[in-house]
Design a protein around this motif. Structure first.
Motif, PDB file in Angstrom:
ATOM      1  N   ILE A   6       0.860  -1.183   0.000  1.00 13.17           N
ATOM      2  CA  ILE A   6       0.000   0.000   0.000  1.00 13.17           C
ATOM      3  C   ILE A   6       0.901   1.240   0.000  1.00 13.17           C
ATOM      4  CG2 ILE A   6      -1.918  -1.132   1.168  1.00 13.17           C
ATOM      5  CD1 ILE A   6      -1.113   0.305   3.745  1.00 13.17           C
ATOM      6  N   TYR A   7       0.339   2.358  -0.448  1.00 10.57           N
ATOM      7  CA  TYR A   7       1.122   3.588  -0.532  1.00 10.57           C
ATOM      8  C   TYR A   7       0.686   4.581   0.538  1.00 10.57           C
ATOM      9  CZ  TYR A   7       2.685   1.771  -5.007  1.00 10.57           C
ATOM     10  OH  TYR A   7       3.231   0.969  -5.976  1.00 10.57           O
ATOM     11  N   SER A   8       1.668   5.295   1.068  1.00  6.80           N
ATOM     12  CA  SER A   8       1.424   6.251   2.142  1.00  6.80           C
ATOM     13  C   SER A   8       2.062   7.586   1.778  1.00  6.80           C
ATOM     14  CB  SER A   8       2.045   5.726   3.449  1.00  6.80           C
ATOM     15  OG  SER A   8       1.913   6.678   4.487  1.00  6.80           O
ATOM     16  N   ALA A   9       1.443   8.685   2.225  1.00  9.23           N
ATOM     17  CA  ALA A   9       2.008  10.016   2.015  1.00  9.23           C
ATOM     18  C   ALA A   9       2.079  10.753   3.334  1.00  9.23           C
ATOM     19  CB  ALA A   9       1.162  10.814   1.020  1.00  9.23           C
ATOM     20  N   GLY A  10       3.123  11.531   3.497  1.00  7.44           N
ATOM     21  CA  GLY A  10       3.270  12.403   4.653  1.00  7.44           C
ATOM     22  C   GLY A  10       3.502  13.821   4.174  1.00  7.44           C
TER      23      GLY A  10
END
Length: 474
Positions: A6-10
């Motif tokens: 899965i992809y995550s952004a901060g």
């Protein structure tokens, strides 16, 4: 099972700078074939780090939302990831930026457009914890009995998180930062509100237009560093101290070691302020920290990340994965900003009706707006072993309190640390077929937390972000 990505952004919108990180999280069932599935994040890979830009403002009190959105979507293009691909992560608004007029509006607007499931958070305590995770302090504390304080100093605040054995044991936030006094052409251009309050008792306070080299600038920085040293040494006891933001230090053990992150830390460890290049006190503040005698009495540790600690933590460290044996109505998800109320089950099970009724009444008092009830999550802690009859009784009590008011907009949301989610969720649905239910486990929360629950992943788990929503004022 096979691994699942899965992809995550901060995204960190700070007093001085704004930055963004995109990462991938690899999930895998770490339980044996004959055991109950347990899905964990086994690998975190940073795919893209944005440049660090100066936070855009329309004026001193208004953040430029349009420019921030342009920056974010440009970074998605450079990362080769579409916003709809983002399953989790966090937007953090930190320091003085969280006091701006449109701070809440900005962060929620971006959260709704910048990712399929991207949470919006603020609040100095949470910022400090996320920075400590991103800097590597939390991980380092797992390997030692030492009490370690991570001090994340940006443009407007120093967020302190104290760790031991991989657990957070206290937090505190101070108005200490590189942009609290700014210069232009060799003179003082701006002085932040906390510094003005600090100088209230001075017979001749610093003013806009005074020389940048004025001795009173040095005195302000000395008071900042002295206040930090007092805080770390357990000597700050004045709740009205002008540099204190929020509560007093709340850890109960003496600090052994300190670690700095944030923009000022880049000057501390790397002697590199090249990313800053701002006309403010940041570089001088770093030098003063290095030379402060009381701070030198602590063991100094070097972080894994300095100026990118908060955004790295927001991207890679905020997400938890629920247990695999859960019961959820998928069409209700995702859920955002759900407040948590705790049901302590350390009393006899015969008192379960009173415990649940009291928790629901308290939730209505805390979270309802006028006569409009808001969704909330019941967190069951200290659950003893439950027999079939115990589970049935608990579910009947939950339905007594919540069934009549439930709807797609107001699902019954149950969170627990132990592995009872599926049996409790299925029992509730067997007793009441039409009630929408979200019942998840292997998540630890407490009253005062908010949670975001993402859509069900192919592995049957849901991503969960535990956070604090608090836009502080000056």
């Amino acid at each position: 099972m096979k691994t699942e990505k899965i992809y995550s952004a901060g995204i960190d919108i700070g007093t001085s700078t704004t930055k963004m990180v995109v990462s991938s999280l690899l999930l895998k069932n770490v339980a044996g074939l004959t055991h109950v599935p347990r899905i964990e994040i086994i690998e975190k890979t940073i795919l893209h780090q944005s440049p660090i830009i100066r936070t855009p403002f329309i004026n001193k009190e208004v953040i430029d939302m349009e420019k921030i959105e342009q920056f974010i979507f440009q970074q998605y293009e450079l990362a080769g990831i579409a916003p709809a691909d983002i399953a989790t992560g966090a937007i953090i608004i930190t320091g003085e930026s969280a006091t701006k007029q449109n701070a809440s509006e900005v962060i929620h607007a971006i959260a709704n457009t910048a990712g399929h499931f991207l949470v919006a958070t603020a609040g100095p305590d949470l910022e400090g914890i996320i920075a400590a995770k991103g800097a590597g302090t939390l991980q380092q504390s797992k390997n030692t009995a030492k009490v370690i304080a991570n001090i994340d100093i940006g443009g407007g605040t120093a967020n302190i998180a104290v760790m031991q054995f991989g657990e957070v044991i206290g937090t505190c936030t101070l108005h200490i930062g590189g942009r609290l006094i700014e210069f232009h052409h060799g003179v003082v251009q701006s002085i932040s509100s906390p510094i003005r309050k600090l100088m209230d008792i001075w017979p001749d306070p610093l003013s806009v237009g005074d020389a940048a080299e004025d001795k009173r600038v040095i005195r302000c920085m000395e008071e900042m560093v002295d206040t930090l040293a007092m805080t770390l040494s357990g000597q700050l006891t004045d709740e009205r101290h002008p540099l204190l933001l929020g509560h007093l230090p709340n850890w109960d053990k003496p600090i052994d070691a300190i670690m700095f992150s944030g923009g000022v830390a880049a000057c501390l460890y790397e002697n590199d302020c090249s990313e800053r290049q701002y006309d403010d006190i940041g570089e001088k503040l770093a030098k003063m920290l290095l030379q402060h005698e009381q701070l030198q009495s602590f063991l100094w540790l070097k972080p894994q990340e300095t100026s990118r600690a908060t955004v790295t933590g927001a991207c890679t460290q905020t997400t938890e994965i629920s247990g695999a044996t859960i019961q959820v109505n998928a069409d209700v998800l995702p859920l955002k900003n759900v407040p948590v109320i705790t049901c302590h089950m350390d009393s006899p099970l015969e008192e379960v009706e009173h415990v649940v009724k009291t928790a629901v009444e308290r939730a209505d008092t805390l979270f309802s707006i006028q006569e409009n009830r808001s969704p909330f999550a019941l967190y069951f802690s200290h659950l003893p072993y439950l027999s079939f009859q115990d589970v049935h009784r608990l579910c009947e009590v939950i339905l007594q309190q919540l069934a009549a008011r439930s709807s797609k907009e107001m699902p019954i949301i149950i969170v627990m640390q132990s592995d009872y989610a599926k049996v409790i969720g299925q029992t509730i649905q067997a007793l009441h077929r039409t009630v929408p239910i979200i019942c998840i486990d292997q998540i630890k929360v407490e009253t005062g937390d908010y949670i975001d629950i993402g859509e069900v992943l192919p592995s049957g788990v849901v991503p969960v972000v535990v956070k604090t929503l608090a836009f502080h004022s000056k």
